[in-house]
Write an enzyme that holds these catalytic residues in place. Structure first.
Site, PDB file in Angstrom:
ATOM      1  CG  HIS A  75      -6.303  33.626  27.690  1.00 18.87           C
ATOM      2  ND1 HIS A  75      -7.000  32.439  27.690  1.00 18.87           N
ATOM      3  CD2 HIS A  75      -5.162  33.394  27.022  1.00 18.87           C
ATOM      4  CE1 HIS A  75      -6.301  31.527  27.018  1.00 18.87           C
ATOM      5  NE2 HIS A  75      -5.177  32.081  26.605  1.00 18.87           N
ATOM      6  CD  GLN A 108      -3.331  26.599  32.875  1.00 14.96           C
ATOM      7  OE1 GLN A 108      -4.050  26.973  33.795  1.00 14.96           O
ATOM      8  NE2 GLN A 108      -3.796  26.424  31.654  1.00 14.96           N
ATOM      9  CB  CYS A 133      -3.926  23.841  22.527  1.00 11.82           C
ATOM     10  SG  CYS A 133      -3.950  25.463  23.247  1.00 11.82           S
ATOM     11  CG  ASN A 193      -1.725  22.546  29.885  1.00  3.99           C
ATOM     12  OD1 ASN A 193      -0.547  22.174  29.980  1.00  3.99           O
ATOM     13  ND2 ASN A 193      -2.480  22.217  28.868  1.00  3.99           N
ATOM     14  CB  ALA A 204       1.543  31.625  27.035  1.00  3.29           C
ATOM     15  CB  THR A 205       1.096  30.481  21.615  1.00  3.49           C
ATOM     16  OG1 THR A 205       0.105  29.692  22.280  1.00  3.49           O
ATOM     17  CG2 THR A 205       1.588  29.749  20.374  1.00  3.49           C
TER      18      THR A 205
HETATM   19  C1  LIG Z   1      -2.936  28.321  27.665  1.00  2.00           C
HETATM   20  C2  LIG Z   1      -1.524  27.880  27.701  1.00  2.00           C
HETATM   21  C3  LIG Z   1      -0.614  28.290  26.713  1.00  2.00           C
HETATM   22  C4  LIG Z   1      -1.022  29.125  25.526  1.00  2.00           C
HETATM   23  O1  LIG Z   1      -1.272  30.426  25.912  1.00  2.00           O
HETATM   24  P1  LIG Z   1      -1.956  31.481  24.900  1.00  2.00           P
HETATM   25  O2  LIG Z   1      -1.822  32.772  25.635  1.00  2.00           O
HETATM   26  O3  LIG Z   1      -3.353  31.028  24.754  1.00  2.00           O
HETATM   27  O4  LIG Z   1      -1.179  31.452  23.642  1.00  2.00           O
HETATM   28  C5  LIG Z   1       0.694  27.878  26.825  1.00  2.00           C
HETATM   29  N1  LIG Z   1       1.094  27.098  27.833  1.00  2.00           N
HETATM   30  C6  LIG Z   1       0.251  26.673  28.800  1.00  2.00           C
HETATM   31  C7  LIG Z   1       0.756  25.824  29.903  1.00  2.00           C
HETATM   32  C8  LIG Z   1      -1.081  27.045  28.760  1.00  2.00           C
HETATM   33  O5  LIG Z   1      -1.916  26.604  29.699  1.00  2.00           O
END
Ligand SMILES: *Cc1c(COP(=O)(O)O)cnc(C)c1O
Length: 405
Positions: A203, A181, A328, A153, A73-74
């Site tokens: 994940h 999420q 994070c 999150n 997601a990043t």
């Molecule tokens: C975990 C998360 C991310 C980051 O996702 P990754 O796949 O770990 O890069 C981004 N946005 C939200 C809301 C998250 O909970």
């Protein structure tokens, strides 16, 4: 050593065994490169990727061609916002977002701000809901994109996606949502909700780490989105690089399971969460953050007046694994910085520093909840006793002001 009970499902989830089983053939036996067009190894890999693409697309009411696989997601958030901003006319130089977004949105916005973009924040109320009336007023011909998360999150608040989508559609601006999420936990339909772009990952929903996707409405491919990783033209030219075939297969399997089990699972999880909440609010000075109705079923963000969350985590660390908020930003928490989300919903720094996030998931049992109640209750008691004996809760480092998001 016996591991503590895992109650940090918003940080990441274990891979479902069914997901692992689905992935395994693609590591050694079916190891082909999905971009190899000239032999069966490539065809098999490509077929597996396309099966996953179809499952994921159908789960959100989109077309397979609208799914761009990424590393998570990043990366999807980076591709969405930078990709749009690098391709818009100069006059459209504003991003509208909110202060409760994940750091992978806020930090991308800061980077774009340095390049001349204006970042405007929609107000959020005490339970983390964005003010849609204000959003409608804020959108102007300068707005390039509205980016608002589907589910928070830290406090689990669910956004009114359909309303936001309708507003953006009417105003003719792009709507991006980070659904890391929410995906797999609530129903999302990109057409009904007028979502143009959506970030997803595997994940947080019992799939593997390091794989995700960006849904991009096919009508805006290429013309409106500038790729951020250049190379062999994979993923319709939007994201180059050899595809993570086992990861993508696992992502597809995770989505298939989530779609099939979502309703039953979220009901079970919300019952456990409600029980946990009920027991914990009995503790003196306990308070719950977020929205009691529109909230992720597994989310409980709770504070205990006068208790340092960091001390609390130390106290319980051998029994239950929970956190002060986003994984994070746990470095921020360790440095005594308060959660930017809790500050944005109006908590004082002191109150924010007394909150923990408990997140419940697929493998949480009733016994786990009982243990959590017991541990948290006795830890709060212990810390309060220590404090009444003059042992300070808030070490000096915790008085630092949180960095503005
Ligand atoms: C975990 C998360 C991310 C980051 O996702 P990754 O796949 O770990 O890069 C981004 N946005 C939200 C809301 C998250 O909970």
């Amino acid at each position: 050593m016996k591991k503590p009970i895992y109650l940090d499902y918003h940080a990441t989830t274990p891979c479902d065994q069914r997901v692992v089983d689905a992935m395994i053939p693609y590591f050694a036996g079916e190891f082909g490169n999905a971009a190899s067009r000239q032999h069966v190894y490539g065809w098999t890999a490509e077929a597996a990727v396309n099966r996953a693409r179809t499952i994921i697309a159908h789960a959100i009411g989109g077309e397979p061609a609208s799914i761009v696989f990424t590393s998570g997601a990043t990366e999807s958030n980076n591709l969405a916002l930078k990709g749009i901003c690098e391709n818009v006319r100069e006059s459209r130089n504003e991003i509208i977002t909110s202060r409760t977004e994940h750091s992978s949105i806020l930090d991308v916005c800061s980077a774009l701000e340095k390049k001349g973009f204006t970042i405007s924040f929609v107000p959020v109320d005490k339970i983390g809901l964005v003010d849609v009336v204000e959003l409608e007023k804020m959108i102007s011909p300068k707005t390039a994109v509205v980016s608002l998360m589907a589910a928070n999150n830290e406090i689990g608040t669910l956004a009114p996606l359909e309303e936001i989508g309708a507003i953006c559609c009417k105003a003719g601006v792009l709507f991006h949502t980070d659904a890391s999420q929410a995906f797999g936990k609530i129903l999302i339909d990109v057409k009904e909700m007028n979502i143009d772009l959506m970030s997803l990952n595997a994940h947080k929903m019992y799939g593997p780490k390091g794989v995700g996707a960006l849904f991009v409405r096919t009508s805006m491919h290429k013309s409106k989105l500038r790729p951020q990783i250049h190379g062999g033209g994979h993923e319709s030219g939007l994201r180059a690089g050899t595809l993570n075939v086992p990861g993508i297969v696992g992502f597809g399997k995770a989505v298939e399971i989530a779609v099939a089990e979502r309703d039953v699972e979220s009901r079970r999880i919300s019952i456990l969460r409600d029980r946990l909440q009920q027991k914990l609010v009995e503790i003196d000075g306990a308070f719950v953050n977020g929205n009691s109705v529109h909230r992720l079923s597994g989310n409980l963000n709770i504070g205990f007046e006068g208790v340092s969350a960091l001390s609390l985590l130390v106290e319980i660390k051998n029994d239950i694994a929970i956190s002060t908020g986003s994984a994070c930003s746990s470095a921020d928490a360790a440095a005594g910085l308060a959660s930017h989300v809790l500050r944005a919903v109006g908590l004082s720094k002191q109150a924010a520093l007394s909150c923990v996030r408990v997140s419940i998931g697929r493998y949480t049992t009733e016994d786990d909840i009982q243990t959590a109640v017991h541990c948290l209750r006795s830890a709060v008691e212990t810390l309060r006793q220590q404090s009444s004996q003059g042992i300070s809760f808030f070490p000096p480092s915790t008085t630092k002001e949180s960095q503005p998001a």
